[in-house]
Design a protein around this motif. Structure first.
Motif, mmCIF file in Angstrom:
data_model
loop_
_atom_site.group_PDB
_atom_site.id
_atom_site.type_symbol
_atom_site.label_atom_id
_atom_site.label_comp_id
_atom_site.label_asym_id
_atom_site.label_seq_id
_atom_site.Cartn_x
_atom_site.Cartn_y
_atom_site.Cartn_z
ATOM 1 N N VAL A 17 0.870 -1.169 0.000
ATOM 2 C CA VAL A 17 0.000 0.000 0.000
ATOM 3 C C VAL A 17 0.908 1.220 0.000
ATOM 4 N N GLU A 18 0.815 2.013 -1.067
ATOM 5 C CA GLU A 18 1.631 3.227 -1.142
ATOM 6 C C GLU A 18 1.045 4.291 -0.231
ATOM 7 N N LYS A 19 1.892 5.267 0.120
ATOM 8 C CA LYS A 19 1.419 6.365 0.968
ATOM 9 C C LYS A 19 0.286 7.113 0.277
ATOM 10 N N GLY A 20 -0.746 7.447 1.054
ATOM 11 C CA GLY A 20 -1.867 8.201 0.528
ATOM 12 C C GLY A 20 -2.866 7.365 -0.248
ATOM 13 N N GLN A 21 -2.649 6.056 -0.285
ATOM 14 C CA GLN A 21 -3.549 5.187 -1.030
ATOM 15 C C GLN A 21 -4.591 4.562 -0.111
ATOM 16 N N VAL A 22 -5.704 4.151 -0.708
ATOM 17 C CA VAL A 22 -6.726 3.437 0.046
ATOM 18 C C VAL A 22 -6.861 2.042 -0.547
ATOM 19 N N LEU A 23 -6.634 1.041 0.309
ATOM 20 C CA LEU A 23 -6.764 -0.340 -0.127
ATOM 21 C C LEU A 23 -7.995 -0.929 0.537
ATOM 22 N N ASN A 80 -2.651 11.140 15.663
ATOM 23 C CA ASN A 80 -1.999 11.530 14.411
ATOM 24 C C ASN A 80 -1.327 10.359 13.721
ATOM 25 N N PRO A 81 -2.080 9.299 13.427
ATOM 26 C CA PRO A 81 -1.465 8.118 12.823
ATOM 27 C C PRO A 81 -1.081 8.381 11.365
ATOM 28 N N LYS A 82 -0.109 7.594 10.868
ATOM 29 C CA LYS A 82 0.228 7.746 9.453
ATOM 30 C C LYS A 82 -0.517 6.711 8.621
ATOM 31 N N LEU A 83 -1.200 5.801 9.308
ATOM 32 C CA LEU A 83 -1.941 4.745 8.627
ATOM 33 C C LEU A 83 -3.185 4.435 9.452
ATOM 34 N N MET A 84 -4.316 4.272 8.766
ATOM 35 C CA MET A 84 -5.547 3.932 9.481
ATOM 36 C C MET A 84 -6.056 2.572 8.997
ATOM 37 N N LEU A 85 -6.409 1.721 9.966
ATOM 38 C CA LEU A 85 -6.951 0.416 9.639
ATOM 39 C C LEU A 85 -8.430 0.393 10.042
ATOM 40 N N PHE A 86 -9.283 -0.079 9.163
ATOM 41 C CA PHE A 86 -10.720 -0.156 9.464
ATOM 42 C C PHE A 86 -11.160 -1.608 9.338
ATOM 43 N N ASP A 87 -11.644 -2.176 10.445
ATOM 44 C CA ASP A 87 -12.071 -3.576 10.438
ATOM 45 C C ASP A 87 -13.593 -3.641 10.397
ATOM 46 N N GLU A 88 -14.152 -3.762 9.216
ATOM 47 C CA GLU A 88 -15.611 -3.774 9.008
ATOM 48 C C GLU A 88 -16.309 -2.683 9.819
ATOM 49 N N PRO A 89 -15.962 -1.419 9.547
ATOM 50 C CA PRO A 89 -16.444 -0.339 10.411
ATOM 51 C C PRO A 89 -17.953 -0.127 10.353
ATOM 52 N N THR A 90 -18.625 -0.629 9.331
ATOM 53 C CA THR A 90 -20.060 -0.349 9.230
ATOM 54 C C THR A 90 -20.914 -1.607 9.363
ATOM 55 N N SER A 91 -20.269 -2.747 9.658
ATOM 56 C CA SER A 91 -21.029 -4.001 9.663
ATOM 57 C C SER A 91 -22.013 -4.106 10.820
ATOM 58 N N GLY A 117 -5.891 12.579 2.128
ATOM 59 C CA GLY A 117 -4.600 11.953 1.858
ATOM 60 C C GLY A 117 -4.163 10.922 2.874
ATOM 61 N N MET A 118 -5.072 10.473 3.768
ATOM 62 C CA MET A 118 -4.722 9.446 4.748
ATOM 63 C C MET A 118 -4.545 8.102 4.051
ATOM 64 N N THR A 119 -3.498 7.385 4.435
ATOM 65 C CA THR A 119 -3.318 6.020 3.939
ATOM 66 C C THR A 119 -4.257 5.113 4.728
ATOM 67 N N MET A 120 -5.056 4.312 4.016
ATOM 68 C CA MET A 120 -6.059 3.513 4.710
ATOM 69 C C MET A 120 -6.112 2.091 4.170
ATOM 70 N N VAL A 121 -6.285 1.144 5.083
ATOM 71 C CA VAL A 121 -6.591 -0.231 4.700
ATOM 72 C C VAL A 121 -7.948 -0.542 5.310
ATOM 73 N N VAL A 122 -8.906 -0.894 4.454
ATOM 74 C CA VAL A 122 -10.289 -1.020 4.902
ATOM 75 C C VAL A 122 -10.818 -2.411 4.569
ATOM 76 N N VAL A 123 -11.270 -3.111 5.608
ATOM 77 C CA VAL A 123 -12.000 -4.359 5.382
ATOM 78 C C VAL A 123 -13.472 -3.997 5.396
ATOM 79 N N THR A 124 -14.178 -4.288 4.334
ATOM 80 C CA THR A 124 -15.579 -3.855 4.280
ATOM 81 C C THR A 124 -16.374 -4.686 3.279
ATOM 82 N N HIS A 125 -17.683 -4.613 3.418
ATOM 83 C CA HIS A 125 -18.576 -5.217 2.430
ATOM 84 C C HIS A 125 -19.285 -4.139 1.619
ATOM 85 N N GLU A 126 -18.893 -2.871 1.845
ATOM 86 C CA GLU A 126 -19.536 -1.764 1.142
ATOM 87 C C GLU A 126 -18.870 -1.565 -0.208
#
Lengths: 254, 308
Positions: free
Chosen positions: A28-34, A168-179, A200-209
Motif C-alpha cells: 500500500v503506497e502512501k496516501g492510497q486506500v486499499l 496523528n497516525p500515518k496509517l488507518m486500519l478499518f475492520d468492518e467499520p459499518t457491519s 490523503g490518509m493512507t487507509m486499509v479497509v475491510v468492508t462489504h460496502e
C-alpha cells in the motif's frame, strides 16, 4: 523512492494447525486506500490485525513505513520486540473496530483525549482543543460530554474514528467499520472515511460496502481461504472479475 | 405503491387516566407482620431478663467506644491492605508472566485453604518462632532489624486479617477484570497503551462496577471477622471488650451482647451508605438513561422544533 506504507511479503498466520493466512503479498503506497473484501473466514480481518501486531505473523515479513512489525532483524535473525517498542509502533497506526470498542466509562471527548494525554503525554488543554476539533470534523461537536451508551451506533463509530485520529497516525486500519450499523447509519460513517481519504490518509479497509470501494479505493483486493485471489482497480474488479470465485462472491453481495 | 401517511391530528389524544391495579393481599401481609413485630418488641421491652438499664448504661461506655474505634481501625486498615494486595494478586494471576501466575496461585491456595482462626493463631505465634527479623545482604551487612520479643499484637492481628482477606479479594477482582470485554483491551492496545496502563486506565475502572458490591460484602464481613482476633491473642476490639472483659466482670452477657450487636449494626449501616455512593460513581456511563440535566436539554430542543 520512499518505502510503501504497508509492505507484506508472503505473510502467513496460523493458529495451531489452522492456517488462516497462506502467504499474502501486497503493498500500500502512501496516501492510497486499499479495500480488502472476501467471505468471512477468508483471513482479511486477521491480516489487518497483523499490521498493528494484534496478531503475530508466523511466517513472512510485514513492514509498516519500512519498519519490520513486531521484530528487530539483526544478522539475519529475528528478535522479538519489547512490549514498549511494539506499543510505540502501534501509536503510528490507528485502528477502528467493527464494534467500536469505545471506553464506556468515559465521555466522547474523554475517549478521544485518553491516548494523547496518557500515551503521548500531550498537555491537557492542547489535547482537549484537538479533541473538540476532531469531534467537529466528524460532525459531533455537540456530543463531547455524552457517554457512548447515549450515542447511536453511527455516532459511536465516528467518535471511534476521531479517537484513532487523535494520535496523528500515518496509517488507518478499518475492520468492518459499518457491519454493526443500521443501514441508515452506514452513510454517515462512510462519509467521514471518504473525507479522510480525500485528505490523503493512507487507509486499509475491510468492508462489504462495494459502493465505498468503487468510489474511494485505489485498489481492491479479493481474498479467499487465506490467499489473495484477485486484485486491481476497484471498478475493474467489481464490474469485470476474472476469477470464478470472485464472480460468485460479488454476485451475492452486489 | 406508497400511500400518503396521515398527518398527525391537530389535537393531541387525551392522556390515559386508568384505575390502578389493587393489591389487597399485600396490605393483609403487611398488617400481620407489623402485629408480630410489635408483639416481639413489647415482649423484649417488658422482659426484665434483657436488662435494658444495663444496656443503656454501657452503650456509650468509654471502653465500649474504644472497642468500636479499634474494631473500625482493624477493619479499615486490613481491608485497605487486602484490596491493594488483592489487586496485585489478581493482576499477577492474569498476567502473561508464568512466574507471576504461579506465585499468585500458591498464595491463594494457602490463604484460602486454611481457616482464618488458625492463621490468626499462627500470627500470634510468630514472635515465638522468629525472635527477630533481619533484612540485609546474605553474609553481608544488615540493613534492617526488627525485634519481635515485645510484639505489637494489633499489627499482627491486622496482618493476619489482611493477608487472609487478600486471597478472597483477589478472586473478586479477577472476576471483575474478566467481566470487561476483550475489545476494551484491544482498543487500548491499538492506541499504543502498555499492558499496565490498559489495566489501570481501561480495565480496572470498568471492573469496579462488578467488584464493588461483593467488596462491600467483604468489608461488612471483615467488620465481624475482627472478633476472631482474640485468637492472636488481641483483646481490645469491640467483641473482646464487651463479652470477654465487661460481660465476664459484671455477669451480664445478655445486655452486653446486645450492646456489641447494636454497635456492629450501626457501623455496618454507615458502611452501606458509603457503598451506595461508590456504586453510583462507578456506574457512570453504564446506562443509556440520561441524567435529569440532559433530559431537560433534550426536551427544550424538542420544544424548539415544535414551535419555531
Amino acid at each position: 523512492m520512499t518505502a510503501p506504507m504497508v509492505k507484506a511479503e508472503s505473510v502467513c498466520k496460523d493458529f495451531g494447525a489452522l492456517k488462516v493466512l497462506k502467504g499474502i503479498t501486497l503493498e500500500v503506497e502512501k496516501g492510497q486506500v486499499l479495500v480488502l473484501v472476501g467471505p468471512s473466514g477468508s483471513g482479511k480481518s486477521t491480516f489487518l490485525r497483523c499490521i498493528n501486531h494484534l496478531e503475530t505473523v508466523t511466517a513472512g515479513r510485514l513492514y509498516v513505513d519500512g519498519e519490520l512489525v513486531g521484530y528487530h532483524e539483526r544478522g539475519g535473525k529475528l528478535h522479538e520486540m519489547k512490549p514498549k517498542d511494539v506499543a510505540k509502533q502501534r501509536r503510528e497506526v490507528g485502528m477502528v473496530f467493527q464494534h467500536f470498542n469505545l471506553f464506556p466509562h468515559r465521555t466522547a471527548l474523554e475517549n478521544i483525549i485518553e491516548a494523547p494525554l496518557h500515551v503521548k503525554k500531550v498537555k491537557k488543554d492542547e489535547a482537549i482543543e484537538r479533541g473538540r476539533d476532531l469531534l467537529k470534523q466528524v460532525g459531533l461537536a455537540d456530543k463531547a460530554d455524552a457517554y457512548p451508551a447515549q450515542l447511536s451506533g453511527g455516532q459511536q463509530q465516528r467518535v471511534a474514528i476521531a479517537r484513532a485520529l487523535a494520535m496523528n497516525p500515518k496509517l488507518m486500519l478499518f475492520d468492518e467499520p459499518t457491519s454493526a450499523l443500521d443501514p441508515e447509519l452506514v452513510g454517515e460513517v462512510l462519509g467521514v472515511m471518504k473525507k479522510l481519504a480525500e485528505e490523503g490518509m493512507t487507509m486499509v479497509v475491510v468492508t462489504h460496502e462495494m459502493g465505498f470501494a468503487r468510489e474511494v479505493a485505489n485498489e481492491l483486493v479479493f481474498m479467499d481461504g487465506g490467499v489473495v485471489v484477485e486484485r486491481g482497480a476497484p471498478r475493474e474488479v467489481l464490474s469485470n472479475p476474472s476469477h470464478e470465485r470472485t464472480k460468485a462472491f460479488l454476485s451475492k453481495v452486489l | 405503491m406508497a400511500t400518503d401517511v396521515d398527518t398527525p391530528p391537530s389535537t393531541a389524544p387525551e392522556a390515559i387516566d386508568a384505575v390502578p391495579l389493587r393489591h389487597p393481599w399485600r396490605w393483609v401481609a403487611a398488617v400481620v407482620i407489623v402485629i408480630l413485630v410489635g408483639l416481639f418488641i413489647y415482649g423484649a421491652a417488658t422482659n426484665p431478663l434483657y436488662r435494658w438499664p444495663v444496656f443503656a448504661k454501657y452503650f456509650f461506655n468509654e471502653r465500649i467506644l474504644t472497642g468500636v474505634g479499634i474494631t473500625l481501625m482493624l477493619t479499615v486498615t486490613s481491608m485497605v491492605i487486602a484490596i491493594i494486595l488483592g489487586v496485585i494478586l489478581a493482576v499477577m494471576r492474569l498476567s502473561p508472566n508464568p512466574v507471576f501466575t504461579s506465585v499468585a496461585w500458591v498464595y491463594l491456595w494457602i490463604f484460602r485453604g486454611t481457616p482464618i482462626y488458625v492463621q490468626l493463631a499462627f500470627w500470634g505465634l510468630i514472635p515465638t518462632i522468629y525472635r527477630n527479623i533481619q533484612l540485609g545482604v546474605p553474609f553481608g551487612p544488615r540493613l534492617l532489624e526488627i525485634q519481635l520479643t515485645d510484639p505489637n499484637y494489633f499489627i499482627l492481628a491486622m496482618l493476619g486479617l489482611a493477608l487472609n482477606e487478600a486471597a478472597y479479594m483477589a478472586e473478586i477482582i479477577r472476576a471483575g477484570i474478566s467481566s470487561v470485554p476483550e475489545g476494551q483491551t484491544e482498543a487500548s492496545t491499538a492506541l499504543g497503551m502498555s499492558w499496565g496502563m490498559t489495566m489501570r486506565r481501561t480495565v480496572l475502572p470498568q471492573a469496579m462496577r462488578v467488584i464493588i458490591p461483593p467488596t462491600g460484602n467483604e468489608v461488612i464481613s471483615m467488620l465481624k471477622t475482627t472478633s476472631l482476633v482474640t485468637a492472636v491473642p488481641y483483646s481490645f476490639d469491640l467483641y473482646s471488650i464487651a463479652m470477654r472483659e465487661i460481660a465476664a466482670r459484671e455477669f451480664e452477657p445478655v445486655p452486653l451482647a446486645l450492646v456489641a450487636a447494636a454497635w456492629y449494626l450501626v457501623v455496618t449501616s454507615i458502611l452501606m451508605v458509603g457503598q451506595y455512593y461508590l456504586e453510583r460513581y462507578y456506574s457512570r456511563g453504564a446506562s443509556r438513561k440520561l441524567t435529569s440535566k440532559q433530559l431537560e436539554a433534550l426536551a427544550k430542543a424538542q420544544m424548539g422544533e415544535a414551535h419555531p
